[in-house]
Write a protein that holds these residues in place. Sequence first.
Motif, PDB file in Angstrom:
ATOM      1  N   TYR A   1      39.262  57.187  22.904  1.00 17.96           N
ATOM      2  CA  TYR A   1      39.824  58.001  23.995  1.00 17.96           C
ATOM      3  C   TYR A   1      39.362  57.569  25.406  1.00 17.96           C
ATOM      4  CZ  TYR A   1      40.987  61.498  20.209  1.00 17.96           C
ATOM      5  OH  TYR A   1      41.357  62.181  19.447  1.00 17.96           O
ATOM      6  N   SER A   2      38.707  56.232  25.214  1.00 19.72           N
ATOM      7  CA  SER A   2      38.403  55.604  26.601  1.00 19.72           C
ATOM      8  C   SER A   2      37.227  56.577  27.247  1.00 19.72           C
ATOM      9  CB  SER A   2      39.241  55.260  27.474  1.00 19.72           C
ATOM     10  OG  SER A   2      40.106  54.380  26.630  1.00 19.72           O
ATOM     11  N   ARG A   3      36.209  57.381  26.802  1.00 21.29           N
ATOM     12  CA  ARG A   3      35.270  58.291  27.411  1.00 21.29           C
ATOM     13  C   ARG A   3      33.892  57.589  26.863  1.00 21.29           C
ATOM     14  NH1 ARG A   3      37.339  61.353  31.557  1.00 21.29           N
ATOM     15  NH2 ARG A   3      39.469  61.995  30.816  1.00 21.29           N
ATOM     16  N   PRO A   4      33.035  57.843  27.740  1.00 25.11           N
ATOM     17  CA  PRO A   4      31.562  57.584  27.384  1.00 25.11           C
ATOM     18  C   PRO A   4      30.921  58.608  26.387  1.00 25.11           C
ATOM     19  CG  PRO A   4      31.639  57.929  29.881  1.00 25.11           C
ATOM     20  CD  PRO A   4      33.083  58.318  29.244  1.00 25.11           C
ATOM     21  N   LEU A   5      30.271  58.161  25.540  1.00 26.46           N
ATOM     22  CA  LEU A   5      29.686  58.791  24.303  1.00 26.46           C
ATOM     23  C   LEU A   5      28.965  60.164  24.977  1.00 26.46           C
ATOM     24  CD1 LEU A   5      29.542  59.024  21.366  1.00 26.46           C
ATOM     25  CD2 LEU A   5      27.344  57.841  21.408  1.00 26.46           C
ATOM     26  N   LEU A   6      28.197  59.995  25.895  1.00 23.91           N
ATOM     27  CA  LEU A   6      27.651  61.474  26.455  1.00 23.91           C
ATOM     28  C   LEU A   6      28.739  62.438  26.751  1.00 23.91           C
ATOM     29  CD1 LEU A   6      24.837  59.845  28.383  1.00 23.91           C
ATOM     30  CD2 LEU A   6      24.484  61.194  26.191  1.00 23.91           C
ATOM     31  N   THR A   7      29.882  62.027  27.158  1.00 19.72           N
ATOM     32  CA  THR A   7      30.790  62.908  27.518  1.00 19.72           C
ATOM     33  C   THR A   7      31.056  63.901  26.475  1.00 19.72           C
ATOM     34  OG1 THR A   7      32.151  61.216  28.887  1.00 19.72           O
ATOM     35  CG2 THR A   7      33.265  63.585  28.312  1.00 19.72           C
ATOM     36  N   PHE A   8      31.104  63.805  25.505  1.00 22.14           N
ATOM     37  CA  PHE A   8      31.288  64.751  23.948  1.00 22.14           C
ATOM     38  C   PHE A   8      30.143  65.879  23.867  1.00 22.14           C
ATOM     39  CE2 PHE A   8      34.026  60.920  23.774  1.00 22.14           C
ATOM     40  CZ  PHE A   8      35.127  61.612  23.343  1.00 22.14           C
ATOM     41  N   TYR A   9      28.836  65.525  24.440  1.00 25.63           N
ATOM     42  CA  TYR A   9      27.710  66.394  24.191  1.00 25.63           C
ATOM     43  C   TYR A   9      27.836  67.366  25.386  1.00 25.63           C
ATOM     44  CZ  TYR A   9      26.255  63.482  20.798  1.00 25.63           C
ATOM     45  OH  TYR A   9      26.142  62.562  19.568  1.00 25.63           O
TER      46      TYR A   9
ATOM     47  N   LYS B   1      34.628  71.743  11.505  1.00 28.85           N
ATOM     48  CA  LYS B   1      33.865  70.466  10.908  1.00 28.85           C
ATOM     49  C   LYS B   1      33.240  69.754  12.111  1.00 28.85           C
ATOM     50  CE  LYS B   1      33.949  66.511   7.760  1.00 28.85           C
ATOM     51  NZ  LYS B   1      34.720  65.695   6.962  1.00 28.85           N
ATOM     52  N   GLN B   2      32.015  69.440  12.006  1.00 31.17           N
ATOM     53  CA  GLN B   2      31.662  68.624  13.218  1.00 31.17           C
ATOM     54  C   GLN B   2      31.811  67.071  12.908  1.00 31.17           C
ATOM     55  OE1 GLN B   2      29.198  69.186  15.973  1.00 31.17           O
ATOM     56  NE2 GLN B   2      30.700  70.960  16.070  1.00 31.17           N
ATOM     57  N   PRO B   3      31.938  66.301  13.949  1.00 32.60           N
ATOM     58  CA  PRO B   3      32.141  64.870  13.600  1.00 32.60           C
ATOM     59  C   PRO B   3      30.872  64.118  13.297  1.00 32.60           C
ATOM     60  CG  PRO B   3      32.330  65.445  15.991  1.00 32.60           C
ATOM     61  CD  PRO B   3      32.200  66.610  15.157  1.00 32.60           C
ATOM     62  N   THR B   4      30.801  63.241  12.435  1.00 27.43           N
ATOM     63  CA  THR B   4      29.731  62.527  12.086  1.00 27.43           C
ATOM     64  C   THR B   4      29.426  61.723  13.528  1.00 27.43           C
ATOM     65  OG1 THR B   4      30.689  60.730  11.206  1.00 27.43           O
ATOM     66  CG2 THR B   4      30.151  62.481   9.804  1.00 27.43           C
ATOM     67  N   ARG B   5      28.289  61.022  13.567  1.00 31.41           N
ATOM     68  CA  ARG B   5      27.728  60.173  14.615  1.00 31.41           C
ATOM     69  C   ARG B   5      28.915  58.903  14.685  1.00 31.41           C
ATOM     70  NH1 ARG B   5      21.530  58.976  15.163  1.00 31.41           N
ATOM     71  NH2 ARG B   5      22.466  58.034  17.303  1.00 31.41           N
ATOM     72  N   SER B   6      29.242  58.452  13.526  1.00 32.93           N
ATOM     73  CA  SER B   6      29.998  57.426  13.310  1.00 32.93           C
ATOM     74  C   SER B   6      31.610  57.603  13.770  1.00 32.93           C
ATOM     75  CB  SER B   6      30.299  57.073  11.916  1.00 32.93           C
ATOM     76  OG  SER B   6      31.202  55.731  11.903  1.00 32.93           O
ATOM     77  N   GLN B   7      31.923  58.858  13.491  1.00 36.49           N
ATOM     78  CA  GLN B   7      33.389  59.384  13.828  1.00 36.49           C
ATOM     79  C   GLN B   7      33.230  59.514  15.438  1.00 36.49           C
ATOM     80  OE1 GLN B   7      33.614  62.942  11.552  1.00 36.49           O
ATOM     81  NE2 GLN B   7      35.436  61.985  10.343  1.00 36.49           N
ATOM     82  N   LEU B   8      32.295  60.023  15.940  1.00 38.72           N
ATOM     83  CA  LEU B   8      32.179  60.391  17.267  1.00 38.72           C
ATOM     84  C   LEU B   8      31.863  59.078  18.313  1.00 38.72           C
ATOM     85  CD1 LEU B   8      31.936  62.881  19.131  1.00 38.72           C
ATOM     86  CD2 LEU B   8      29.489  62.651  19.296  1.00 38.72           C
ATOM     87  N   ALA B   9      31.634  57.999  17.562  1.00 40.25           N
ATOM     88  CA  ALA B   9      31.464  56.479  18.253  1.00 40.25           C
ATOM     89  C   ALA B   9      32.998  56.328  18.260  1.00 40.25           C
ATOM     90  CB  ALA B   9      30.858  55.801  17.739  1.00 40.25           C
ATOM     91  N   LYS B  10      33.817  56.329  17.343  1.00 39.48           N
ATOM     92  CA  LYS B  10      35.216  55.929  17.296  1.00 39.48           C
ATOM     93  C   LYS B  10      36.060  56.911  18.006  1.00 39.48           C
ATOM     94  CE  LYS B  10      35.786  54.305  12.282  1.00 39.48           C
ATOM     95  NZ  LYS B  10      36.434  54.457  10.980  1.00 39.48           N
ATOM     96  N   ILE B  11      35.686  58.039  18.303  1.00 34.93           N
ATOM     97  CA  ILE B  11      36.458  58.762  19.216  1.00 34.93           C
ATOM     98  C   ILE B  11      36.252  58.554  20.584  1.00 34.93           C
ATOM     99  CG2 ILE B  11      36.457  61.286  20.088  1.00 34.93           C
ATOM    100  CD1 ILE B  11      36.032  62.169  17.203  1.00 34.93           C
ATOM    101  N   ALA B  12      35.061  58.111  20.995  1.00 32.61           N
ATOM    102  CA  ALA B  12      34.799  57.789  22.330  1.00 32.61           C
ATOM    103  C   ALA B  12      35.386  56.509  22.509  1.00 32.61           C
ATOM    104  CB  ALA B  12      33.175  57.592  22.379  1.00 32.61           C
TER     105      ALA B  12
END
Length: 434
Positions: A80-88, A66-77
């Motif tokens: 986890y103290s990581r820039p959002l672009l790291t996950f792409y 399952k892919q994370p939603t944009r909202s979930q990805l923002a929470k993950i970033a």
Amino acid sequence: MVVFGGNTRRETLVEMNKAGINPEILVWARLSAGFSEEEAAQKLGLKDTAKQSAIEKLELLETGEKQPTRSQLAKIATAYSRPLLTFYLNAPPAEGRKGEDFRQTASSISKRENAMLDVLRRDVRARQEMVRSIIEDDDEPVERRFVGSARIAQGVSNTVQSMAQTLEFNHTDVTVRRGDPATLFRLLRTKAESSGVFVLMLGDLGSWHSAIPAEVFRGFAISDPLAPFVVLNTNDAVAARSFTLIHELAHLWLGQSGVSGAPSIDTPSNSHAQIEQFCNDVAGEFLLPDELFWNGVQRFEPTNLAAAGTAIATIAQRWSVSEPMVAYRLRRRNEISSDVYQSLYSQYLARWQAAKAKEKAERKDEVKLPDLTKKKFRLGSGLLEFVHRTVRDNGMTYTKAAKVLGTKPGAVEPLLKKFESSNGSFFSATEGRI
């Protein structure tokens, strides 16, 4: 808006989102943040339902089912103290430069606490690199020749003399140490910053609930001839700060970046331990010069606990240092036995922990210090003066200044004005409470 390959940043993120997130990055980010699956699920707000547990929901994301939603990805970033672009990214990024780990008790620290320390070190490294790039662009950048000038083979005394000369501090003159340990630290910090070292006081990731205990780290250094940085843990005892500062400066003199923990009296078992002991001995000799600190103090048998405690208290007060530091120095010189040292250390630790608990309880009813006062103390006059000068000379934007100072752009000007109004000085009345 920033453009990537002809697209705006927003359009680029949309395209990346369509391409999907590599689940390996989600796993890597969680593990590097020090979270178990259960802890991460709780952090991300995932809830148990009749069909799936919170951990199962996390596993679906981490396996790619399952892919994370944009909202979930923002929470993950954020979690986890990581820039959002790291996950792409296509794959987890290579580990950045952190320096050595000189701590002798690193294995006893939890993964989460070590991960929090890593986040802090990454943040400070990024800020240091921005400072360095600005200095590098100067017409005549000044190199700090003391960085990397020392060698262990040259001995402790040689490094101590070089440090005393650079800092313009007569370490053998007890009369310059009027006041308590906080006063001595303030003096030494000012001397270090005047020599070109940026000295920061940091102990959390921006909030009280992300505090990093002194047991995790005491300090760390970034060795760079243009922008040498030293960071001390604000959660450590005030009386221990002078020792940690000189210890980290010794790392700069050796030209080594790395993080340090509490001093150890054990025989060095590896090269890192040998380096740590050397830096400890430099700090010990600098703050308590051989043969001088016994003046006016009655000597005692190494096994006499009561006499040792009395003498240590007298020496600590006279030289404006901590009692644990004096005890460590005496043990290194074999002037107190191992049993006496361990007994005294336990007493000092219990006393410090009790004082911390009392201080925490009292602060509930205490008027809080202004955020700008705390921020100013933690950043130090060296970094504030550098940012102030560069911003006023139009050599740095407020956005970049905010990144260097670790604050929001709107807080930059109030900080600079606070710095101007105090002429770069600090308030001794507040230092012991920050």
